[in-house]
Design a protein around this motif. Sequence first.
Motif, PDB file in Angstrom:
ATOM      1  N   VAL A  27       0.933  -1.240  -0.142  1.00  0.00           N
ATOM      2  CA  VAL A  27      -0.121  -0.028   0.006  1.00  0.00           C
ATOM      3  C   VAL A  27       0.926   1.419  -0.223  1.00  0.00           C
ATOM      4  N   PHE A  28       2.032   1.303   0.918  1.00  0.00           N
ATOM      5  CA  PHE A  28       2.868   2.358   0.748  1.00  0.00           C
ATOM      6  C   PHE A  28       3.696   2.561  -0.743  1.00  0.00           C
ATOM      7  N   ILE A  29       3.943   1.430  -1.106  1.00  0.00           N
ATOM      8  CA  ILE A  29       4.397   1.506  -2.498  1.00  0.00           C
ATOM      9  C   ILE A  29       3.474   2.202  -3.514  1.00  0.00           C
ATOM     10  N   SER A  30       2.310   1.681  -3.450  1.00  0.00           N
ATOM     11  CA  SER A  30       1.431   2.152  -4.187  1.00  0.00           C
ATOM     12  C   SER A  30       1.023   3.552  -4.150  1.00  0.00           C
ATOM     13  N   ALA A  31       1.077   4.272  -2.751  1.00  0.00           N
ATOM     14  CA  ALA A  31       0.799   5.549  -2.643  1.00  0.00           C
ATOM     15  C   ALA A  31       2.032   6.339  -3.361  1.00  0.00           C
ATOM     16  N   VAL A  32       3.282   5.860  -3.316  1.00  0.00           N
ATOM     17  CA  VAL A  32       4.436   6.547  -3.748  1.00  0.00           C
ATOM     18  C   VAL A  32       4.112   6.778  -5.368  1.00  0.00           C
ATOM     19  N   GLN A  33       3.695   5.491  -5.989  1.00  0.00           N
ATOM     20  CA  GLN A  33       3.252   5.582  -7.340  1.00  0.00           C
ATOM     21  C   GLN A  33       2.150   6.438  -7.818  1.00  0.00           C
ATOM     22  N   LEU A  34       1.100   6.379  -6.878  1.00  0.00           N
ATOM     23  CA  LEU A  34       0.018   7.291  -7.140  1.00  0.00           C
ATOM     24  C   LEU A  34       0.184   8.708  -6.901  1.00  0.00           C
ATOM     25  N   LEU A  35       0.818   9.110  -6.009  1.00  0.00           N
ATOM     26  CA  LEU A  35       1.266  10.456  -5.742  1.00  0.00           C
ATOM     27  C   LEU A  35       2.473  11.369  -6.532  1.00  0.00           C
ATOM     28  N   ASN A  36       2.930  10.460  -7.358  1.00  0.00           N
ATOM     29  CA  ASN A  36       4.073  11.003  -7.892  1.00  0.00           C
ATOM     30  C   ASN A  36       3.441  11.951  -8.743  1.00  0.00           C
ATOM     31  N   SER A  37       3.769  13.137  -9.149  1.00  0.00           N
ATOM     32  CA  SER A  37       3.543  14.431  -9.796  1.00  0.00           C
ATOM     33  C   SER A  37       3.589  14.249 -11.335  1.00  0.00           C
ATOM     34  N   ASN A  38       4.572  13.264 -11.858  1.00  0.00           N
ATOM     35  CA  ASN A  38       4.384  12.883 -13.563  1.00  0.00           C
ATOM     36  C   ASN A  38       3.686  11.914 -13.644  1.00  0.00           C
ATOM     37  N   GLU A  39       2.160  12.077 -13.834  1.00  0.00           N
ATOM     38  CA  GLU A  39       1.039  11.012 -14.033  1.00  0.00           C
ATOM     39  C   GLU A  39       1.139  10.277 -15.415  1.00  0.00           C
ATOM     40  N   SER A  40       1.931   9.013 -15.196  1.00  0.00           N
ATOM     41  CA  SER A  40       2.128   8.373 -16.669  1.00  0.00           C
ATOM     42  C   SER A  40       0.950   7.214 -16.350  1.00  0.00           C
ATOM     43  N   THR A  41       0.439   6.808 -17.505  1.00  0.00           N
ATOM     44  CA  THR A  41      -0.518   5.784 -17.527  1.00  0.00           C
ATOM     45  C   THR A  41       0.079   4.563 -16.836  1.00  0.00           C
ATOM     46  N   LEU A  42       1.323   4.078 -16.955  1.00  0.00           N
ATOM     47  CA  LEU A  42       1.922   3.062 -16.541  1.00  0.00           C
ATOM     48  C   LEU A  42       2.070   3.156 -14.994  1.00  0.00           C
ATOM     49  N   ARG A  43       2.543   4.297 -14.703  1.00  0.00           N
ATOM     50  CA  ARG A  43       2.688   4.364 -13.175  1.00  0.00           C
ATOM     51  C   ARG A  43       1.273   4.391 -12.489  1.00  0.00           C
ATOM     52  N   ILE A  44       0.285   4.884 -12.856  1.00  0.00           N
ATOM     53  CA  ILE A  44      -1.002   4.815 -12.330  1.00  0.00           C
ATOM     54  C   ILE A  44      -1.419   3.128 -12.148  1.00  0.00           C
ATOM     55  N   ILE A  45      -1.321   2.329 -13.528  1.00  0.00           N
ATOM     56  CA  ILE A  45      -1.658   1.171 -13.566  1.00  0.00           C
ATOM     57  C   ILE A  45      -1.001   0.376 -12.493  1.00  0.00           C
ATOM     58  N   LEU A  46       0.489   0.570 -12.213  1.00  0.00           N
ATOM     59  CA  LEU A  46       1.226  -0.151 -11.448  1.00  0.00           C
ATOM     60  C   LEU A  46       1.035   0.100  -9.874  1.00  0.00           C
ATOM     61  N   GLY A  47       0.505   1.677  -9.740  1.00  0.00           N
ATOM     62  CA  GLY A  47       0.008   1.769  -8.305  1.00  0.00           C
ATOM     63  C   GLY A  47      -1.366   1.264  -7.954  1.00  0.00           C
ATOM     64  N   ALA A  48      -2.190   1.012  -9.066  1.00  0.00           N
ATOM     65  CA  ALA A  48      -3.374   0.435  -8.763  1.00  0.00           C
ATOM     66  C   ALA A  48      -3.163  -0.977  -8.448  1.00  0.00           C
ATOM     67  N   ILE A  49      -2.394  -1.543  -9.340  1.00  0.00           N
ATOM     68  CA  ILE A  49      -2.216  -3.012  -9.072  1.00  0.00           C
ATOM     69  C   ILE A  49      -1.618  -3.370  -7.532  1.00  0.00           C
ATOM     70  N   PHE A  50      -0.710  -2.589  -7.047  1.00  0.00           N
ATOM     71  CA  PHE A  50       0.137  -2.551  -6.039  1.00  0.00           C
ATOM     72  C   PHE A  50      -0.917  -2.210  -4.748  1.00  0.00           C
ATOM     73  N   LEU A  51      -1.956  -1.491  -5.175  1.00  0.00           N
ATOM     74  CA  LEU A  51      -2.745  -1.189  -3.981  1.00  0.00           C
ATOM     75  C   LEU A  51      -3.804  -2.203  -3.727  1.00  0.00           C
ATOM     76  N   LEU A  52      -4.295  -2.952  -4.970  1.00  0.00           N
ATOM     77  CA  LEU A  52      -5.008  -3.965  -4.765  1.00  0.00           C
ATOM     78  C   LEU A  52      -4.444  -5.156  -4.185  1.00  0.00           C
ATOM     79  N   LEU A  53      -3.238  -5.411  -4.531  1.00  0.00           N
ATOM     80  CA  LEU A  53      -2.493  -6.592  -3.755  1.00  0.00           C
ATOM     81  C   LEU A  53      -2.183  -6.383  -2.428  1.00  0.00           C
ATOM     82  N   GLY A  54      -1.964  -5.178  -2.163  1.00  0.00           N
ATOM     83  CA  GLY A  54      -1.735  -4.632  -0.688  1.00  0.00           C
ATOM     84  C   GLY A  54      -2.945  -5.021  -0.128  1.00  0.00           C
ATOM     85  N   LEU A  55      -4.060  -4.489  -0.431  1.00  0.00           N
ATOM     86  CA  LEU A  55      -5.178  -4.565   0.451  1.00  0.00           C
ATOM     87  C   LEU A  55      -5.726  -5.799   0.659  1.00  0.00           C
ATOM     88  N   PHE A  56      -5.507  -6.874  -0.524  1.00  0.00           N
ATOM     89  CA  PHE A  56      -5.817  -8.280  -0.321  1.00  0.00           C
ATOM     90  C   PHE A  56      -4.884  -8.847   0.671  1.00  0.00           C
TER      91      PHE A  56
END
Length: 103
Positions: free
Chosen positions: A52-81
């Motif tokens: 979840v913390f890794i996903s927060a880093v990915q999702l809060l990063n200022s240069n929002e690329s599609t790959l970064r958002i997808i990776l952040g969402a995947i890490f968030l889902l895995l972390g919550l699970f």
Amino acid sequence: MESFIFTVLAVFIFISLLFSIFYSVRSRQMKEPVKKGIIGGKLNISMGAMLVFISAVQLLNSNESTLRIILGAIFLLLGLFNLFAGLRNYSFYRNKEQQHTQS
């Protein structure tokens, strides 16, 4: 301010990484299934928090690329699970341990 947030997140990632390593080693050393389940639950909780913390880093990063958002969402889902599974396993084995000590 942004660098402070990322520094705090990096510290939390490092702390949860240390807990994950600690519980992983302890889980492999345990012989009793109930205690191994309790430690495994704690391991899942710490790994879930780290993801979840890794996903927060990915999702809060200022240069929002599609790959970064997808990776952040995947890490968030895995972390919550992992958090959910760890809490469920921890409470299950903790109750089992309490029932065993009362008998």
